[in-house]
Design a protein around this motif. Structure first.
Motif, short mmCIF file in Angstrom:
data_model
loop_
_atom_site.label_atom_id
_atom_site.label_comp_id
_atom_site.label_asym_id
_atom_site.label_seq_id
_atom_site.Cartn_x
_atom_site.Cartn_y
_atom_site.Cartn_z
N ALA A 141 0.87 -1.18 0.00
CA ALA A 141 0.00 0.00 0.00
C ALA A 141 0.91 1.23 0.00
O ALA A 141 1.08 1.90 1.01
CB ALA A 141 -0.92 -0.02 1.22
N MET A 142 1.50 1.52 -1.14
CA MET A 142 2.49 2.59 -1.26
C MET A 142 1.81 3.95 -1.39
O MET A 142 2.00 4.68 -2.36
CB MET A 142 3.43 2.31 -2.44
CG MET A 142 4.26 1.05 -2.25
SD MET A 142 5.19 1.00 -0.69
CE MET A 142 6.30 2.35 -0.91
N HIS A 143 1.03 4.27 -0.38
CA HIS A 143 0.29 5.53 -0.37
C HIS A 143 1.22 6.70 -0.07
O HIS A 143 2.06 6.63 0.82
CB HIS A 143 -0.81 5.50 0.69
CG HIS A 143 -1.79 4.38 0.52
ND1 HIS A 143 -2.33 4.04 -0.69
CD2 HIS A 143 -2.31 3.52 1.43
CE1 HIS A 143 -3.16 3.02 -0.52
NE2 HIS A 143 -3.15 2.68 0.75
N ARG A 144 1.01 7.77 -0.81
CA ARG A 144 1.73 9.01 -0.54
C ARG A 144 0.99 9.77 0.56
O ARG A 144 -0.20 9.54 0.80
CB ARG A 144 1.82 9.86 -1.80
CG ARG A 144 2.75 9.24 -2.85
CD ARG A 144 2.84 10.18 -4.04
NE ARG A 144 3.70 9.68 -5.07
CZ ARG A 144 4.97 10.00 -5.22
NH1 ARG A 144 5.56 10.80 -4.36
NH2 ARG A 144 5.68 9.52 -6.22
N PRO A 145 1.67 10.70 1.24
CA PRO A 145 1.03 11.44 2.33
C PRO A 145 -0.27 12.14 1.92
O PRO A 145 -1.25 12.10 2.67
CB PRO A 145 2.10 12.45 2.75
CG PRO A 145 3.38 11.73 2.45
CD PRO A 145 3.11 10.99 1.16
N GLY A 146 -0.31 12.75 0.76
CA GLY A 146 -1.53 13.43 0.31
C GLY A 146 -2.70 12.48 0.16
O GLY A 146 -3.84 12.82 0.49
N PHE A 147 -2.45 11.27 -0.32
CA PHE A 147 -3.50 10.26 -0.45
C PHE A 147 -4.04 9.89 0.93
O PHE A 147 -5.25 9.80 1.12
CB PHE A 147 -2.97 9.01 -1.16
CG PHE A 147 -3.99 7.90 -1.23
CD1 PHE A 147 -4.88 7.83 -2.28
CD2 PHE A 147 -4.05 6.94 -0.23
CE1 PHE A 147 -5.82 6.81 -2.34
CE2 PHE A 147 -4.98 5.91 -0.27
CZ PHE A 147 -5.87 5.85 -1.33
N LEU A 148 -3.13 9.67 1.87
CA LEU A 148 -3.57 9.32 3.22
C LEU A 148 -4.43 10.43 3.82
O LEU A 148 -5.47 10.17 4.43
CB LEU A 148 -2.38 9.01 4.12
CG LEU A 148 -1.64 7.70 3.79
CD1 LEU A 148 -0.30 7.64 4.49
CD2 LEU A 148 -2.50 6.50 4.14
N ARG A 149 -4.02 11.67 3.62
CA ARG A 149 -4.78 12.80 4.16
C ARG A 149 -6.16 12.90 3.51
O ARG A 149 -7.16 13.09 4.20
CB ARG A 149 -4.01 14.11 3.93
CG ARG A 149 -4.73 15.33 4.51
CD ARG A 149 -4.00 16.61 4.22
NE ARG A 149 -3.91 16.78 2.78
CZ ARG A 149 -3.06 17.59 2.18
NH1 ARG A 149 -2.20 18.31 2.86
NH2 ARG A 149 -3.03 17.68 0.87
N GLU A 150 -6.22 12.69 2.19
CA GLU A 150 -7.48 12.89 1.47
C GLU A 150 -8.39 11.66 1.47
O GLU A 150 -9.61 11.79 1.60
CB GLU A 150 -7.19 13.30 0.01
CG GLU A 150 -6.39 14.57 -0.12
CD GLU A 150 -7.04 15.77 0.53
OE1 GLU A 150 -8.28 15.91 0.43
OE2 GLU A 150 -6.31 16.57 1.16
N LYS A 151 -7.82 10.49 1.31
CA LYS A 151 -8.62 9.27 1.11
C LYS A 151 -8.65 8.33 2.31
O LYS A 151 -9.52 7.47 2.38
CB LYS A 151 -8.10 8.49 -0.10
CG LYS A 151 -8.07 9.28 -1.38
CD LYS A 151 -9.45 9.53 -1.89
CE LYS A 151 -9.36 10.23 -3.25
NZ LYS A 151 -10.65 10.63 -3.73
N ARG A 152 -7.71 8.46 3.22
CA ARG A 152 -7.68 7.62 4.42
C ARG A 152 -7.51 8.51 5.64
O ARG A 152 -6.57 8.38 6.42
CB ARG A 152 -6.53 6.59 4.33
CG ARG A 152 -6.71 5.52 3.27
CD ARG A 152 -8.02 4.74 3.36
NE ARG A 152 -8.32 4.19 4.66
CZ ARG A 152 -8.05 2.95 5.04
NH1 ARG A 152 -7.47 2.11 4.21
NH2 ARG A 152 -8.35 2.55 6.25
N ALA A 153 -8.48 9.41 5.81
CA ALA A 153 -8.43 10.38 6.91
C ALA A 153 -8.35 9.70 8.27
O ALA A 153 -7.73 10.23 9.19
CB ALA A 153 -9.64 11.31 6.83
#
Length: 175
Positions: free
Chosen positions: A94-106
């Motif tokens: 799950a190579m999520h970038r920080p922006g993805f975590l903030r927006e999609k995995r709050a």
């Protein structure tokens, strides 16, 4: 299966340890310090295993591997501690970038990273591999695997594979 492979001399003897990272820790110490997942693995679990069992305490004989969230965790811990692991293996990570975590995995962004984008970036495998590329280059075997039908994570793994190549980090690529 590992026991069978070892007994058939298809691979060397090894100790396999599979810690869980709670429901959604990303294997990162939480910003508030309440869930020190990474610290427990690095500072307590590895020393315990190596002092209790017949293990070789050498980075070249130690690997870290993970799948999905565990792949993020293996990347995070492996790239943050290049002195500990000779092999880093990521499977459908799950190579999520920080922006993805903030927006999609709050939920994860708040619970693990305390809603702090700087902390999330600092602990991101993308940042850690960039920061420690020189310590990894030529010393660490990396493997990246993701199935062709893994529509959720395939693109991120392909992007990460390209990124590590730009850093001059060779890797076995199954993406």
């Amino acid at each position: 299966r590992a026991r069978k492979a070892i007994s058939e001399e298809l691979c060397p003897e090894m100790i396999i340890v599979a810690p869980t990272g709670l429901a959604a820790s990303m294997y990162v110490d939480s910003r508030d310090g309440d869930r020190p997942i990474e610290s427990v693995i690095v500072k307590e679990l590895i020393p315990h295993i190596e002092s209790t069992y017949r293990a070789i305490s050498n980075r070249d004989k130690r690997g870290i591997d993970g799948f999905s969230m565990g792949g993020f965790g293996a990347a995070h811990i492996g790239f943050k501690h290049p002195d500990l692991f000779g092999t880093i293996s990521l499977m459908s990570a799950a190579m999520h970038r920080p922006g993805f975590l903030r927006e999609k995995r709050a939920d994860i962004f708040e619970e693990v990273f305390g809603g702090d984008l700087d902390y999330c970036t600092q602990e991101s495998p993308w940042e850690l591999v960039r920061k420690n590329a020189d310590a990894l280059r030529g010393r660490t075997m990396m493997r990246l695997y993701v199935g062709q039908w893994d529509h959720q994570l395939r693109g991120k793994n392909l992007e990460f594979s390209t990124f590590v190549e730009t850093l001059g980090l060779g890797h076995e690529n199954g993406v």
